[in-house]
Scaffold this motif. Structure first.
Motif, mmCIF file in Angstrom:
data_model
loop_
_atom_site.group_PDB
_atom_site.id
_atom_site.type_symbol
_atom_site.label_atom_id
_atom_site.label_comp_id
_atom_site.label_asym_id
_atom_site.label_seq_id
_atom_site.Cartn_x
_atom_site.Cartn_y
_atom_site.Cartn_z
ATOM 1 N N LYS A 398 -10.041 24.794 27.304
ATOM 2 C CA LYS A 398 -9.866 23.691 28.252
ATOM 3 C C LYS A 398 -10.629 23.951 29.549
ATOM 4 O O LYS A 398 -11.349 23.074 30.044
ATOM 5 C CB LYS A 398 -8.384 23.486 28.567
ATOM 6 C CG LYS A 398 -7.555 22.912 27.438
ATOM 7 C CD LYS A 398 -6.091 22.794 27.872
ATOM 8 C CE LYS A 398 -5.203 22.329 26.730
ATOM 9 N NZ LYS A 398 -3.768 22.275 27.151
ATOM 10 N N ARG A 401 -14.462 23.854 29.076
ATOM 11 C CA ARG A 401 -14.970 22.501 28.856
ATOM 12 C C ARG A 401 -14.936 21.669 30.124
ATOM 13 O O ARG A 401 -15.713 20.712 30.270
ATOM 14 C CB ARG A 401 -14.174 21.809 27.744
ATOM 15 C CG ARG A 401 -14.417 22.409 26.383
ATOM 16 C CD ARG A 401 -13.715 21.665 25.277
ATOM 17 N NE ARG A 401 -14.286 20.341 25.083
ATOM 18 C CZ ARG A 401 -14.125 19.619 23.981
ATOM 19 N NH1 ARG A 401 -13.422 20.104 22.966
ATOM 20 N NH2 ARG A 401 -14.655 18.421 23.869
ATOM 21 N N TYR A 404 -18.399 23.108 31.814
ATOM 22 C CA TYR A 404 -19.689 22.940 31.132
ATOM 23 C C TYR A 404 -19.679 21.631 30.343
ATOM 24 O O TYR A 404 -18.865 21.448 29.431
ATOM 25 C CB TYR A 404 -19.943 24.106 30.182
ATOM 26 C CG TYR A 404 -19.953 25.451 30.863
ATOM 27 C CD1 TYR A 404 -21.081 25.905 31.529
ATOM 28 C CD2 TYR A 404 -18.824 26.274 30.839
ATOM 29 C CE1 TYR A 404 -21.100 27.144 32.154
ATOM 30 C CE2 TYR A 404 -18.826 27.513 31.459
ATOM 31 C CZ TYR A 404 -19.961 27.941 32.117
ATOM 32 O OH TYR A 404 -19.974 29.164 32.736
ATOM 33 N N ARG A 405 -20.611 20.735 30.677
ATOM 34 C CA ARG A 405 -20.665 19.425 30.034
ATOM 35 C C ARG A 405 -22.077 19.135 29.510
ATOM 36 O O ARG A 405 -23.065 19.536 30.129
ATOM 37 C CB ARG A 405 -20.266 18.333 31.027
ATOM 38 C CG ARG A 405 -18.865 18.498 31.638
ATOM 39 C CD ARG A 405 -17.769 18.253 30.623
ATOM 40 N NE ARG A 405 -16.455 18.325 31.211
ATOM 41 C CZ ARG A 405 -15.808 17.292 31.758
ATOM 42 N NH1 ARG A 405 -16.394 16.108 31.778
ATOM 43 N NH2 ARG A 405 -14.603 17.440 32.277
ATOM 44 N N ILE A 406 -22.123 18.422 28.394
ATOM 45 C CA ILE A 406 -23.388 17.906 27.875
ATOM 46 C C ILE A 406 -23.455 16.419 28.203
ATOM 47 O O ILE A 406 -22.509 15.678 27.928
ATOM 48 C CB ILE A 406 -23.506 18.123 26.354
ATOM 49 C CG1 ILE A 406 -23.617 19.614 26.048
ATOM 50 C CG2 ILE A 406 -24.724 17.385 25.791
ATOM 51 C CD1 ILE A 406 -23.700 19.938 24.570
ATOM 52 N N ARG A 571 -28.914 18.563 16.214
ATOM 53 C CA ARG A 571 -27.537 18.986 16.460
ATOM 54 C C ARG A 571 -27.551 19.971 17.614
ATOM 55 O O ARG A 571 -28.311 20.947 17.609
ATOM 56 C CB ARG A 571 -26.932 19.652 15.225
ATOM 57 C CG ARG A 571 -25.487 20.117 15.418
ATOM 58 C CD ARG A 571 -24.997 20.918 14.225
ATOM 59 N NE ARG A 571 -23.602 21.274 14.346
ATOM 60 C CZ ARG A 571 -22.964 22.100 13.506
ATOM 61 N NH1 ARG A 571 -23.622 22.636 12.479
ATOM 62 N NH2 ARG A 571 -21.693 22.377 13.685
ATOM 63 N N ARG A 573 -25.129 22.458 20.003
ATOM 64 C CA ARG A 573 -23.842 23.107 20.236
ATOM 65 C C ARG A 573 -23.925 23.918 21.526
ATOM 66 O O ARG A 573 -24.890 24.676 21.720
ATOM 67 C CB ARG A 573 -23.456 24.034 19.080
ATOM 68 C CG ARG A 573 -23.300 23.339 17.746
ATOM 69 C CD ARG A 573 -22.453 24.180 16.771
ATOM 70 N NE ARG A 573 -22.965 25.539 16.641
ATOM 71 C CZ ARG A 573 -22.237 26.549 16.113
ATOM 72 N NH1 ARG A 573 -21.002 26.331 15.715
ATOM 73 N NH2 ARG A 573 -22.780 27.751 16.012
ATOM 74 N N MET A 574 -22.933 23.754 22.396
ATOM 75 C CA MET A 574 -22.862 24.584 23.587
ATOM 76 C C MET A 574 -21.875 25.710 23.307
ATOM 77 O O MET A 574 -20.727 25.468 22.939
ATOM 78 C CB MET A 574 -22.420 23.783 24.811
ATOM 79 C CG MET A 574 -22.306 24.640 26.068
ATOM 80 S SD MET A 574 -21.836 23.685 27.531
ATOM 81 C CE MET A 574 -23.402 22.927 27.940
ATOM 82 N N LEU A 612 -18.019 25.032 22.791
ATOM 83 C CA LEU A 612 -17.434 24.070 23.728
ATOM 84 C C LEU A 612 -17.701 22.635 23.290
ATOM 85 O O LEU A 612 -16.830 21.773 23.402
ATOM 86 C CB LEU A 612 -17.997 24.301 25.135
ATOM 87 C CG LEU A 612 -17.897 25.732 25.687
ATOM 88 C CD1 LEU A 612 -18.355 25.765 27.144
ATOM 89 C CD2 LEU A 612 -16.482 26.278 25.564
ATOM 90 N N TRP A 613 -18.908 22.383 22.839
ATOM 91 C CA TRP A 613 -19.291 21.029 22.433
ATOM 92 C C TRP A 613 -20.176 21.109 21.201
ATOM 93 O O TRP A 613 -20.981 22.033 21.058
ATOM 94 C CB TRP A 613 -20.035 20.291 23.558
ATOM 95 C CG TRP A 613 -19.283 20.242 24.848
ATOM 96 C CD1 TRP A 613 -19.493 21.008 25.951
ATOM 97 C CD2 TRP A 613 -18.179 19.382 25.162
ATOM 98 N NE1 TRP A 613 -18.592 20.689 26.941
ATOM 99 C CE2 TRP A 613 -17.771 19.693 26.487
ATOM 100 C CE3 TRP A 613 -17.499 18.385 24.468
ATOM 101 C CZ2 TRP A 613 -16.724 19.033 27.120
ATOM 102 C CZ3 TRP A 613 -16.450 17.732 25.106
ATOM 103 C CH2 TRP A 613 -16.076 18.051 26.407
ATOM 104 N N ASP A 614 -20.018 20.148 20.314
ATOM 105 C CA ASP A 614 -20.810 20.085 19.086
ATOM 106 C C ASP A 614 -21.168 18.616 18.848
ATOM 107 O O ASP A 614 -20.305 17.815 18.497
ATOM 108 C CB ASP A 614 -20.007 20.643 17.908
ATOM 109 C CG ASP A 614 -20.849 20.801 16.641
ATOM 110 O OD1 ASP A 614 -21.941 20.208 16.568
ATOM 111 O OD2 ASP A 614 -20.405 21.524 15.729
ATOM 112 N N GLN A 615 -22.446 18.258 19.076
ATOM 113 C CA GLN A 615 -22.864 16.851 19.000
ATOM 114 C C GLN A 615 -24.130 16.699 18.158
ATOM 115 O O GLN A 615 -24.969 17.595 18.121
ATOM 116 C CB GLN A 615 -23.118 16.309 20.410
ATOM 117 C CG GLN A 615 -21.900 16.362 21.324
ATOM 118 C CD GLN A 615 -22.210 15.903 22.735
ATOM 119 O OE1 GLN A 615 -23.324 15.445 23.035
ATOM 120 N NE2 GLN A 615 -21.232 16.016 23.631
#
Length: 623
Positions: A398, A401, A404-406, A571, A573-574, A612-615
């Motif tokens: 939490k 995130r 750190y943001r995408i 793809r 990923r952070m 943290l992020w997977d887009q």
């Protein structure tokens, strides 16, 4: 100067002799001063009070003996003593980075390495923040935690924050705690009105209370005083702003905060990191601050003591989180290290399968774990430990995130000549940079993979080498020429830059200068840092993101990599990690605590990374 006369030669020889004598004298005085100041501390590298690297001590007090020692201690009460009335606070703290600060084998090896490289002159600079109690007790700078005082192993324990000698402010961790037993005064965010009510309660709704030695009842502190500093961000700045004696600014979390939009709005460190939701201003819970003999005190503002952050435990779960008072009686640290939880000891499946075998086929259990009931009890304790560790990992995700943001993904070109695109990464907080604190060892990077319509990979950046490091210049595989450097790597890990003896600079894993002198010392700066505009020996090349700021990661897939099977998909990923694996390699020479091997430490570090992020997004023009 032309030496043409005998008198001039004699004067020069005399001058050289005098300088030589003075140098030897000063070195002797310095050596004597170091021996007086450090004593047994420097013997930690070859003394008898330290386990050899990657070995375990053979003698350690039993759990019962340590338990007795712990609660007879009059100067530095353990957090377990506080847990009797503040159980929920203790549970949060027990799994926190504060509680892990001194137990970390990575920290201890790094600190020991720097002390060794500077021949002891680094002193207690790092460890005084990680175990203030240990330094107050004059423990060695570098030794196994198995030999430290129980309260020393607790790192930033209760009394560090609730019994400071003064409101120190920004002092690079050079603080000290007031001594005293559990009965002595503590400091809190509010005064002791509720304590006074409890002590004056003639009906004894909280049961019998003891406020001094010899009295019968639950042992509690006799007085609470309001300490304004506890709710002030300056209190955090005592340790979270670090400047070395030579002027090198190692950590600047508090300085970043002081210049942030959050500070201008009156938001404190505590508002973000001790509230309902880690990493954002979310208000505080309203709950009882204590539960004494089963009776809760009236509800009030209740702060969270978990302090989730980038660090995580890599050691045996019997050692961390810190065990409660009763659970700590089962085994000492050495015995816990012998408990093979990974093999399934103590689980019903393991024990049932064991009893179906002939006893001759049983493994040879250590003496302490020979009885099945003891193993079952240990497993029940570890189940609680795993629950706490999982809770912490959720809170860690939490808070990371939040920072750190995408953001946007922009495709600039996408045709037969190649593909170029960029990805926005921004700081979701307005309180400090990301990363913050020990920024030269925090690994936060983007892993980007591009595939064609058939799923074939045509481009990759942010992938790791066999050790788990990204492919930067510090990767051992890149350094040895076994794999290529990642030219498109987007990493927010800052770099240590050190000055060389004859000028110039170089990037290093540790901020200790390479020198022709075989005996480097950490000395105070000899020149004005303001005049030169830089530290004398080292600096940090910052690549993090300022509050509310952004960076763009740019990528190019050349024509030669395209397969012609479009459309292509990316793809991203952070990934956030505690430290890079190359740091483990750099500090392995002094050994790791608890008998851990460098490989084991490195694998546990990599296993603890968080995605943290997977887009995913299509690589088509106009997105």
């Amino acid at each position: 100067m032309r030496l043409g006369k005998p008198r001039e030669v004699l004067l020069l020889v005399g001058l050289v002799a005098a300088i030589g004598f003075l140098t030897v004298t000063l070195m002797a005085c310095h050596s004597d001063l170091r021996s007086q100041m450090d004593g047994a501390r420097l013997s930690a590298f070859g003394g008898t009070n330290v386990a050899p690297p990657n070995t375990l001590p053979t003698e350690e007090p039993t759990a019962a003996e340590q338990h007795k020692r712990l609660f007879e201690e009059e100067c530095y009460p353990s957090a377990r003593a506080c847990a009797r009335c503040h159980a929920t606070h203790y549970e949060e703290w027990s799994v926190s980075p504060h509680a892990y600060a001194q137990l970390s084998p990575v920290f201890n090896a790094m600190h020991g390495t720097i002390v060794k490289l500077t021949n002891g002159t680094f002193g207690d600079f790092c460890i005084r923040c990680h175990t203030p109690v240990g330094m107050d007790l004059n423990e060695p700078f570098f030794q196994s935690n198995l030999y430290r005082h129980p309260a020393s192993r607790e790192g930033i324990t209760c009394i560090v924050c609730h019994r400071p000698r003064a409101p120190y402010g920004k002092i690079s961790g050079r603080s000290s705690s007031s001594t005293g037993s559990i009965f002595d005064k503590v400091l809190g965010p509010v005064g002791g009105e509720r304590l006074a009510d409890a002590l004056a309660d003639k009906e004894q709704r909280y049961g019998a209370l003891a406020t001094k030695q010899g009295e019968t009842g639950t042992k509690i502190h006799a007085k609470v005083e309001s300490f304004f500093h506890l709710e002030n961000s300056g209190f955090c700045g005592t340790c979270h702003d670090v400047t070395l004696g030579n002027g090198f600014r190692l950590e600047e979390a508090f300085s970043e905060y002081k210049n942030s939009p959050a500070a201008k709005r009156g938001i404190s460190c505590q508002d973000c990191h001790m509230g309902k939701v880690p990493g954002k201003v979310s208000g505080y819970r309203t709950e009882p601050a204590a539960c004494v003999n089963g009776k809760s005190t009236p509800p009030r503002k209740r702060t969270n003591h978990m302090f989730a952050g980038p660090d995580h435990s890599i050691i045996h779960p019997g050692l961390f989180p810190h065990l409660g008072e009763e659970d700590s009686k089962l085994a000492n640290m050495t015995q816990w290290l012998q408990f093979d939880y990974k093999a399934g000891w103590g689980t019903e499946a393991y024990e049932e399968a064991l009893f179906e075998k002939d006893e001759s086929e049983w493994p040879k259990f250590p003496k302490h774990w020979a009885e099945v009931d003891t193993r079952l009890e240990a497993r029940a304790i570890l189940d609680k430990q795993f629950r706490l560790l999982n809770i912490y990992r959720g809170e860690q995700l939490k808070v990371l995130r939040e920072g750190y943001r995408i953001g946007k993904k922009v495709v600039e070109t996408c045709d037969e000549s190649g593909i170029t695109f960029k990805i926005q990464v921004y700081n979701g907080t307005d309180g400090h940079n990301v990363p913050t604190g020990f920024i030269a060892e925090r690994t936060v990077f983007l892993e980007v993979t591009v595939r064609d319509a058939q799923g074939k990979i045509v481009f990759r950046s942010g992938d790791v080498d066999p050790n788990g490091d990204v492919r930067d210049l510090h990767s051992l595989y890149v350094h040895d020429g076994k794999i290529p450097e990642d030219k498109y790597l987007f990493s927010l890990q800052s770099k240590f830059i050190t000055r060389l003896i004859r000028g110039g600079e170089r990037e290093q894993i540790l901020a200790v200068n390479h020198s022709l002198d075989p005996l480097p010392f950490l000395r105070p700066a000899t020149r004005s840092n303001i005049w030169h505009g830089r530290p004398a020996g080292a600096r940090i090349h910052r690549v993090g993101i300022e509050p509310c700021g952004e960076r763009w990661a740019r990528y190019c897939v050349p024509k030669s990599k395209l397969t012609g099977n479009g459309p292509y998909t990316a793809r991203v990923r952070m990934i956030a990690g505690m430290v890079p694996v190359n740091l483990i390699y750099a500090i392995k020479g002094v050994g790791f605590d608890y008998g851990m091997t460098p490989r084991e430490v490195a694998d546990n570090v990599v296993a603890g990374r968080q995605v943290l992020w997977d887009q995913r997004f299509p690589l088509t023009k106009g997105d």
